[in-house]
Enzyme design. Structure first.
Site, PDB file in Angstrom:
ATOM      1  CG  HIS A 108      -7.814 -10.253  -4.058  1.00  0.00           C
ATOM      2  ND1 HIS A 108      -6.768 -10.928  -4.655  1.00  0.00           N
ATOM      3  CD2 HIS A 108      -7.643 -10.395  -2.717  1.00  0.00           C
ATOM      4  CE1 HIS A 108      -5.990 -11.449  -3.709  1.00  0.00           C
ATOM      5  NE2 HIS A 108      -6.497 -11.145  -2.535  1.00  0.00           N
ATOM      6  CG  HIS A 148      -5.832  -6.750  -2.875  1.00  0.00           C
ATOM      7  ND1 HIS A 148      -5.184  -5.781  -2.142  1.00  0.00           N
ATOM      8  CD2 HIS A 148      -7.154  -6.504  -2.730  1.00  0.00           C
ATOM      9  CE1 HIS A 148      -6.077  -4.987  -1.570  1.00  0.00           C
ATOM     10  NE2 HIS A 148      -7.279  -5.395  -1.914  1.00  0.00           N
ATOM     11  CG  LEU A 199      -1.799  -4.409   1.265  1.00  0.00           C
ATOM     12  CD1 LEU A 199      -2.836  -4.771   2.310  1.00  0.00           C
ATOM     13  CD2 LEU A 199      -2.470  -3.859   0.018  1.00  0.00           C
ATOM     14  CG  ASP A 238     -10.012   0.284   4.923  1.00  0.00           C
ATOM     15  OD1 ASP A 238     -10.002   1.428   5.403  1.00  0.00           O
ATOM     16  OD2 ASP A 238     -11.013  -0.233   4.418  1.00  0.00           O
ATOM     17  CG  ASN A 268     -13.542  -1.707   1.062  1.00  0.00           C
ATOM     18  OD1 ASN A 268     -13.150  -2.204   2.115  1.00  0.00           O
ATOM     19  ND2 ASN A 268     -12.882  -1.869  -0.080  1.00  0.00           N
ATOM     20  CG  HIS A 345     -10.426  -8.933   0.622  1.00  0.00           C
ATOM     21  ND1 HIS A 345     -10.148  -7.603   0.502  1.00  0.00           N
ATOM     22  CD2 HIS A 345      -9.228  -9.566   0.734  1.00  0.00           C
ATOM     23  CE1 HIS A 345      -8.832  -7.432   0.525  1.00  0.00           C
ATOM     24  NE2 HIS A 345      -8.257  -8.599   0.679  1.00  0.00           N
ATOM     25  CB  SER A 466      26.481   9.280   9.808  1.00  0.00           C
ATOM     26  OG  SER A 466      26.553   9.916  11.063  1.00  0.00           O
ATOM     27  CG  PHE A 520      19.234   1.282  10.845  1.00  0.00           C
ATOM     28  CD1 PHE A 520      18.870   0.437  11.892  1.00  0.00           C
ATOM     29  CD2 PHE A 520      20.008   2.392  11.129  1.00  0.00           C
ATOM     30  CE1 PHE A 520      19.267   0.698  13.193  1.00  0.00           C
ATOM     31  CE2 PHE A 520      20.412   2.668  12.429  1.00  0.00           C
ATOM     32  CZ  PHE A 520      20.041   1.817  13.463  1.00  0.00           C
ATOM     33  CG  HIS A 544      28.173   3.505  10.222  1.00  0.00           C
ATOM     34  ND1 HIS A 544      28.092   4.488   9.267  1.00  0.00           N
ATOM     35  CD2 HIS A 544      28.578   4.122  11.373  1.00  0.00           C
ATOM     36  CE1 HIS A 544      28.425   5.666   9.794  1.00  0.00           C
ATOM     37  NE2 HIS A 544      28.746   5.470  11.068  1.00  0.00           N
ATOM     38  CG  ASP A 552      27.081   3.571  17.531  1.00  0.00           C
ATOM     39  OD1 ASP A 552      27.092   4.202  18.609  1.00  0.00           O
ATOM     40  OD2 ASP A 552      26.976   4.119  16.421  1.00  0.00           O
TER      41      ASP A 552
END
Length: 746
Positions: A108, A148, A199, A238, A268, A345, A466, A520, A544, A552
Site C-alpha cells: 500500500h 496497511h 482496522l 478513514d 485523505n 491505495h 456478575s 460475548f 456464565h 437467560d
C-alpha cells in the site's frame, strides 16, 4: 546467549528481548558487544512551502462541515531543520515506500506517500526514543493503526537507525523471513509497539498504551521526580474511524482524559472502494469533540510542515483530554496519475508511474537510495537517544535511592520479573470448602493476587457484579483517580480487549484482565485473536460459561465457544472445575507471558472435588481419581469445568459395580498437548479405547481426545431458557448418561 549473571540488568533484559523475537539474536541485529547501557534502562523483557507537485492540485470532493473547525495556527517549533532538507527527508520516506512496494509487487504505497510529512516530523523532531534500545521504558510510543501503510513505519525506523530494519529488510518487504512484514508486527520487528492491520485495533491499542502511562505516572511519579513521562502517538485512517471499535476505545479515552494520547487522522477521503463519500460522510471532527477529545485541523498535510508542528505543540499543551489532529492529505502524493484515487491505495504504482513520480518530485536517485545529507541528519538519533536514556537512568537511580519501595514495584513492572513467591498468595481449597461458583472463586484469586502482583489491573464490560472482577482494596481508574486499578469499560467488549492488548504491550510486568459473559467473546474475538498473534498476556475472565447459566436462555448460553478458542493458535483455553483449578488457571495465566488465557467460569455453584490441584492444571489434563492398576483402567471418564463433578459421581457408581475407572480433568487441551509423550500416555494410555467425555458445549474436536471408539457427550444445538438443572437433564448431561455410555464401551 551470554549468562545473565555476567551482564548488567539492562543487557540481560535486552538479551531476553532479543530471544522474544526469535531464536537467532543476530537476526535482529542488536549487538550487545557494541551496546553501552547504564545499569538500569527499563528494557522490555520477553517484547513550509515547496514547489507543488501536480498531485496536490487534484480537485477533491469535500464533506461540508456543519460548523467550522479551527485550523492550527502556523507556529514553528524550536530547532526545526531547514525546509529543503525536510522535503528531501520526506521524499526519502516516500520513495523507500514506493520502491519496497514496487519490488514486492504488493503493498500500500498511498498512505506512506501522503503521511510522510507527519511521519517525518514525529520521528525526527518530536518523539523521544533510543533506536539502539527499542525497549527503553520511557520512550514515546507510536502506533500505526492504519497498518496497511506499514512501509511508512519501516522507512522511519530505518532512517532513525533501528537495527531491526536494514536496507535488505526494505528490499525484502512482505517476503519470507523479513523484518518488514505486510502489516506491523511487534513480535517480528523491534521498534514496532503493537500488531496492527485489522482496522481500528491500533487506535484502541494506543488507548491502552496511554492508559498505562497515565496509571503508572499516577502511582510512581513524585513531586521531585517525574519518572514516568511519555506520549503515545497514533496515525488512524478513514477505515479505522469507520470501524466501531475505534468509537468504543476513543469514547473511553475521552472519558478517562488521556491527555498524552495524540492521534493523527489521515484525512485523505479514499478507501479501497473509492472516495469515502460513497459510505462515510459523518463529521469526524464533531464526533471526536463529542467523545471528549480536543480537535485540531491541519488543512495542508502535504506541505504544511509548520501547521503540523504547531498542531503537535498545541496538542501537548492540552493536558486533560486526548487530541485528534485531523491532517488533510493527498493519498499517493506526488504520483501524477494515481494520487487521490483508490488505485494508489492497495497496489504498486507500476514502473511507468514510479518513473513519472520520480520526475514529478524531482527525485533522481536509484531505488532504496538514502541521500547522504538525509542519512547524516537522521544519524544523530542514535547518540541523542542514548543520551535521553542515560539521563532517564540517572533519574531512576536517584528515584531508587529516595523511593526504594516504589522503585522495586516499578522495576518489576518494567522488567516483567514477578515478585519471588507470588504464587504462594493463591488460595487453596479442600472438599470440605463450601461449594461455590468458579466466578466467585475467581474473585478470591484476583483479590489475593493484586496484593502481590504490582502490575495486575483490569475490569469488566459493565458486568463487574456478575463477573465478580472488582478488586476490593482499590477504587476505579478514572480521569481524576488514575492510580486506581479497577477499569470500568462499559458495554464495549471489542474496545476492552484491544485496550488490554495495549496495556499488556506497554510493559512486560503489566498484567491486564478483562471480563464479560463467555458468549460475548463474539463481540471481541478480533481483539482476542490479536492478543494471541502479538503474544500479549491478557487474562480474559469469561463467566456464565455454559447452559448452566440457566434462564437467560440460548442468546446467552455459549455452545461453540470452547471449541472455537481451542482452534485459535497461541491461546490457552482453561475451564476450571473448582477452587483449586481456578487458582491453577490463574497461576498458568500469570506465568504464560507470551500468550493470552481465557478462563471459562461458572455461574452455578460447584463442589470442591477431591484430587484437583494447581499442579494438575499446569499439566492441562490429569487424573483426579483412579482405582485401576498397571495403567489399564476399564474406562476413562473425562470432563472439564462444571461437568467434572458429573464424571466424578459416575466413576464412583461404576466402581461400586467392580469397574476400574480413571477420572480425568481436562482443564486445558493446549497445556496437555505440550506435555511429554510419556506423561500423556500415563493419563490417556493408547491401549485404553473405552473413553467417555462430557462437556456442556459442542462436541466438535473431542474425537481427538476420546478416539474413534470413544463417546463424546455434549451439546450440538443451541440451548434453552429454563433452570440449569432442568436444562442439563433435558440435554442428557447427567451422571446416568455417562454411566450408560461407559458400560456400552467396556
Amino acid at each position: 546467549m551470554a549468562s545473565s549473571s555476567s551482564l548488567t540488568l539492562s543487557q540481560a533484559l535486552l538479551v531476553r528481548a532479543i530471544s522474544h523475537h526469535g531464536s537467532n539474536p543476530s537476526s535482529d541485529r542488536v549487538s550487545l558487544s557494541n551496546l553501552t547501557l547504564p545499569t538500569f534502562s527499563g528494557l522490555k523483557s520477553s517484547n513550509s512551502s515547496s514547489s507543488s507537485a501536480s498531485s496536490s492540485r487534484v480537485p477533491r470532493r469535500r464533506v461540508k462541515l456543519t460548523r467550522p473547525v479551527r485550523a492550527a495556527a502556523v507556529e514553528t517549533l524550536d530547532k526545526t531543520t531547514e525546509t529543503s532538507l525536510v522535503e528531501k527527508s520526506i521524499n526519502t520516506i516516500r520513495f523507500l515506500a514506493i520502491d519496497a512496494v514496487e519490488k514486492a509487487n504488493s503493498g500500500h504505497p498511498g498512505l506512506p506517500m501522503g503521511c510522510a510529512p507527519m511521519g517525518h516530523i514525529l520521528y525526527d523532531e518530536v518523539m523521544r526514543y533510543n533506536p539502539k534500545n527499542p525497549y527503553w521504558f520511557n520512550r514515546d510510543r507510536f502506533v500505526l493503526s492504519a497498518g496497511h501503510g506499514c512501509m511508512l513505519q519501516y522507512a522511519l525506523l530505518h532512517l532513525a537507525g533501528y537495527d531491526s530494519v536494514q536496507e535488505e529488510d526494505l528490499k525484502s518487504f512482505r517476503q519470507w523471513g523479513s523484518k518488514s512484514p505486510g502489516h506491523p508486527e511487534n513480535f517480528e520487528t523491534p521498534g514496532v509497539e503493537v500488531t496492527t492491520g485489522p482496522l481500528g485495533q491500533g487506535i484502541a491499542n494506543a488507548v491502552g498504551l496511554a492508559l498505562a502511562e497515565k496509571h503508572l505516572a499516577a502511582r510512581f511519579n513524585q513531586p521531585d521526580n517525574e519518572i514516568v513521562d511519555h506520549y503515545t502517538y497514533c496515525i488512524v485512517g478513514d477505515g479505522c474511524n469507520m470501524e466501531g471499535i475505534s468509537n468504543e476505545a476513543c469514547s473511553l479515552a475521552g472519558h478517562w482524559g488521556l491527555g498524552k494520547l495524540i492521534a493523527f487522522y489521515d484525512d485523505n477521503h479514499i478507501s479501497i472502494d473509492g472516495d469515502t463519500e460513497i459510505a462515510f460522510t459523518e463529521n469526524v471532527d464533531l464526533r471526536f469533540e463529542a467523545l471528549g477529545w480536543h480537535v485540531i485541523w491541519v488543512k495542508n498535510g502535504n506541505t504544511g510542515y509548520d501547521e503540523i508542528r504547531a498542531a503537535i505543540k498545541e496538542a501537548k499543551a492540552v493536558k486533560d483530554k486526548p487530541t485528534l489532529i485531523k491532517v488533510t492529505t493527498t493519498i499517493g502524493f506526488g504520483s501524477p496519475n494515481k494520487a487521490n484515487s483508490y488505485s494508489v491505495h492497495g497496489s504498486a504504482l507500476g514502473a511507468k508511474e514510479v518513473d513519472a513520480t520520480r520526475k514529478n518530485l524531482g527525485w533522481p536517485f536509484e531505488p532504496f537510495h538514502v541521500p547522504e545529507d538525509v542519512k547524516s541528519h537522521w544519524s544523530r538519533h542514535a547518540s541523542e537517544g542514548a543520551a535521553l536514556e542515560a539521563e532517564w537512568n540517572a533519574k531512576f537511580a536517584e528515584y531508587e535511592k529516595k523511593y526504594a519501595e516504589e522503585a522495586v514495584e516499578l522495576k518489576s513492572i518494567i522488567s516483567g520479573e514477578l515478585p519471588a513467591g507470588w504464587e504462594k498468595a493463591l488460595p487453596t481449597y479442600t472438599p470440605e470448602t463450601p461449594a461455590d461458583a468458579t466466578r466467585n472463586l475467581s474473585q478470591q484469586n484476583l483479590n489475593a493476587l493484586v496484593k502481590v502482583l504490582p502490575g495486575l489491573l483490569g475490569g469488566s464490560a459493565d458486568l463487574a457484579s456478575s463477573n465478580m472482577t472488582l478488586l476490593k482494596s482499590y477504587g476505579d481508574f478514572q480521569k481524576d483517580t488514575p492510580g486506581e486499578r479497577n477499569l470500568r469499560f462499559g458495554v464495549r467488549e471489542h474496545g476492552m480487549g484491544a485496550i488490554c492488548n495495549g496495556i499488556a504491550l506497554h510493559s512486560p510486568g503489566l498484567i491486564p484482565y478483562c471480563a464479560t459473559f463467555f458468549v460475548f467473546t463474539d463481540y471481541m474475538r478480533a481483539a482476542i485473536r490479536i492478543s494471541a498473534l502479538c503474544e500479549a498476556r491478557v487474562i480474559y475472565v469469561m463467566t456464565h460459561d455454559s447452559i448452566g447459566l440457566g434462564e437467560d436462555g440460548p442468546t446467552h448460553q455459549p455452545i461453540e465457544h470452547l471449541a472455537s478458542f481451542r482452534a485459535m493458535p497461541n491461546v490457552l483455553m482453561l475451564r476450571p472445575a473448582d477452587g483449586n483449578e481456578t487458582a491453577g488457571a490463574y497461576k498458568v495465566a500469570v506465568d504464560n507471558r507470551k500468550r493470552p488465557s481465557i478462563l471459562a467460569l461458572s455461574r452455578q455453584k460447584l463442589p470442591n472435588l477431591a484430587g484437583t490441584s494447581i499442579e494438575g492444571v499446569e499439566k492441562g489434563g490429569y487424573t483426579i481419581s483412579d482405582n485401576s492398576s498397571g495403567n489399564k483402567p476399564d474406562v476413562i471418564l473425562i470432563a472439564t469445568g462444571s461437568e467434572l463433578e458429573i464424571v466424578a459421581k459416575a466413576g464412583d457408581e461404576l466402581r461400586k459395580e467392580g469397574k476400574a475407572v480413571r477420572v480425568v480433568s481436562f482443564v486445558s487441551w493446549e497445556l496437555f498437548d505440550e506435555q511429554s509423550d510419556a506423561y500423556k500416555e500415563s493419563v490417556l494410555p493408547a491401549a485404553v479405547t473405552a473413553r467417555v467425555s462430557i462437556e456442556a458445549g459442542s462436541t466438535f474436536g473431542w474425537e481427538k481426545i476420546v478416539g474413534s471408539k470413544g463417546k463424546a457427550i455434549g451439546i450440538d444445538r443451541f440451548g434453552a431458557s429454563a433452570p440449569a438443572g432442568k436444562i442439563y437433564k433435558e440435554f442428557g448431561l447427567t451422571a446416568e448418561a455417562v454411566i450408560a455410555a461407559a458400560k456400552a464401551l467396556i
